[in-house]
Write a protein that holds these residues in place. Structure first.
Motif, PDB file in Angstrom:
ATOM      1  N   VAL A   1       0.796  -0.929   0.036  1.00 48.13           N
ATOM      2  CA  VAL A   1       0.057  -0.056   0.047  1.00 48.13           C
ATOM      3  C   VAL A   1       0.745   1.321   0.121  1.00 48.13           C
ATOM      4  O   VAL A   1       0.689   2.041  -0.693  1.00 48.13           O
TER       5      VAL A   1
ATOM      6  N   LEU B   1       2.381   1.782  -3.518  1.00 48.46           N
ATOM      7  CA  LEU B   1       1.190   2.218  -4.314  1.00 48.46           C
ATOM      8  C   LEU B   1       1.165   3.559  -4.135  1.00 48.46           C
ATOM      9  O   LEU B   1       1.088   4.483  -5.326  1.00 48.46           O
ATOM     10  N   HIS B   2       1.356   4.210  -2.737  1.00 52.50           N
ATOM     11  CA  HIS B   2       1.099   5.580  -2.794  1.00 52.50           C
ATOM     12  C   HIS B   2       2.242   6.459  -3.195  1.00 52.50           C
ATOM     13  O   HIS B   2       1.999   7.595  -3.587  1.00 52.50           O
TER      14      HIS B   2
ATOM     15  N   PHE C   1       1.431   6.621  -7.005  1.00 48.29           N
ATOM     16  CA  PHE C   1       0.384   7.805  -6.861  1.00 48.29           C
ATOM     17  C   PHE C   1       1.275   9.212  -6.748  1.00 48.29           C
ATOM     18  O   PHE C   1       0.791  10.043  -7.714  1.00 48.29           O
TER      19      PHE C   1
ATOM     20  N   ASN D   1      -0.639  11.841  -1.084  1.00 49.33           N
ATOM     21  CA  ASN D   1      -0.378  10.449  -1.176  1.00 49.33           C
ATOM     22  C   ASN D   1       0.800  10.084  -0.699  1.00 49.33           C
ATOM     23  O   ASN D   1       1.153   9.104  -0.411  1.00 49.33           O
TER      24      ASN D   1
ATOM     25  N   VAL E   1      -6.401   5.772   4.247  1.00 49.34           N
ATOM     26  CA  VAL E   1      -6.095   5.265   3.062  1.00 49.34           C
ATOM     27  C   VAL E   1      -7.439   4.763   2.408  1.00 49.34           C
ATOM     28  O   VAL E   1      -8.135   5.090   1.518  1.00 49.34           O
TER      29      VAL E   1
ATOM     30  N   GLY F   1      -9.752   6.285  -0.348  1.00 48.31           N
ATOM     31  CA  GLY F   1     -10.119   5.601  -1.630  1.00 48.31           C
ATOM     32  C   GLY F   1     -11.760   5.326  -1.747  1.00 48.31           C
ATOM     33  O   GLY F   1     -12.429   5.299  -2.891  1.00 48.31           O
TER      34      GLY F   1
ATOM     35  N   ILE G   1     -11.254   3.690  -8.415  1.00 48.74           N
ATOM     36  CA  ILE G   1     -10.202   4.104  -7.139  1.00 48.74           C
ATOM     37  C   ILE G   1     -10.341   3.225  -5.894  1.00 48.74           C
ATOM     38  O   ILE G   1      -9.417   2.961  -5.255  1.00 48.74           O
TER      39      ILE G   1
ATOM     40  N   ILE H   1      -8.299   0.215  -6.760  1.00 46.80           N
ATOM     41  CA  ILE H   1      -6.969   0.401  -6.591  1.00 46.80           C
ATOM     42  C   ILE H   1      -6.410   0.806  -5.405  1.00 46.80           C
ATOM     43  O   ILE H   1      -5.377   0.553  -4.861  1.00 46.80           O
ATOM     44  N   GLN H   2      -7.074   1.746  -4.637  1.00 49.76           N
ATOM     45  CA  GLN H   2      -6.489   2.290  -3.376  1.00 49.76           C
ATOM     46  C   GLN H   2      -7.196   1.698  -2.262  1.00 49.76           C
ATOM     47  O   GLN H   2      -6.399   1.274  -1.181  1.00 49.76           O
ATOM     48  N   ALA H   3      -8.448   1.838  -2.173  1.00 51.18           N
ATOM     49  CA  ALA H   3      -9.031   1.075  -0.556  1.00 51.18           C
ATOM     50  C   ALA H   3      -8.875  -0.559  -0.592  1.00 51.18           C
ATOM     51  O   ALA H   3      -8.783  -0.855   0.721  1.00 51.18           O
TER      52      ALA H   3
ATOM     53  N   ALA I   1      -5.788  -1.613   1.242  1.00 52.69           N
ATOM     54  CA  ALA I   1      -5.717  -1.115   2.543  1.00 52.69           C
ATOM     55  C   ALA I   1      -6.355  -1.869   3.182  1.00 52.69           C
ATOM     56  O   ALA I   1      -6.416  -2.244   4.607  1.00 52.69           O
TER      57      ALA I   1
END
Length: 115
Positions: A12, A15-16, A19, A57, A82, A86, A97, A100-102, A105
């Motif tokens: 995670v 990933l950030h 971003f 991010n 996060v 997300g 999103i 990809i983001q939440a 996490a």
């Protein structure tokens, strides 16, 4: 389980950082415009907003890395941030999103809490 949770937290964070790079440095470049399905004109107009977003991010990523030293409460806090970001992004920008983001996490948080 704890090792897997920490690996996911690292993912995670990476990933950030990705971003951050995409939003701060590639926003108005072909890769950034493809990633966010933008026109050159929109990318140019929104570049400073994207750089700000990328910086946030980066703070999330830094917080997740710091949480390896700070302990479980910090991991829970930053993963929750996060997840909230997300979910909000999915509601306001694109459902993509959330995945990809939440979702990464959420998986990390669940593993952390059951470990």
């Amino acid at each position: 389980m704890d090792i897997i949770a920490n690996i996911l937290i690292g993912v995670v964070a990476l990933l950030h950082f990705g971003f951050l790079y995409l939003e701060m440095f590639l926003w108005d470049k072909p890769r950034g415009m493809r990633s966010f399905n933008m026109t050159k004109e929109f990318a140019k107009q929104s570049k400073t907003l994207a750089m700000n977003q990328g910086l946030y991010n980066g703070f999330l990523a830094a917080g997740l890395l710091w949480s390896f030293f700070a302990g479980e409460p910090a991991k829970i806090f930053f993963l929750s941030c996060v997840i909230i970001a997300g979910v909000f992004g999915a509601q306001t920008v694109s459902k993509r999103i959330f995945f990809i983001q939440a979702v990464p996490a959420i998986l990390a948080l669940v593993l952390l809490l059951v470990a």
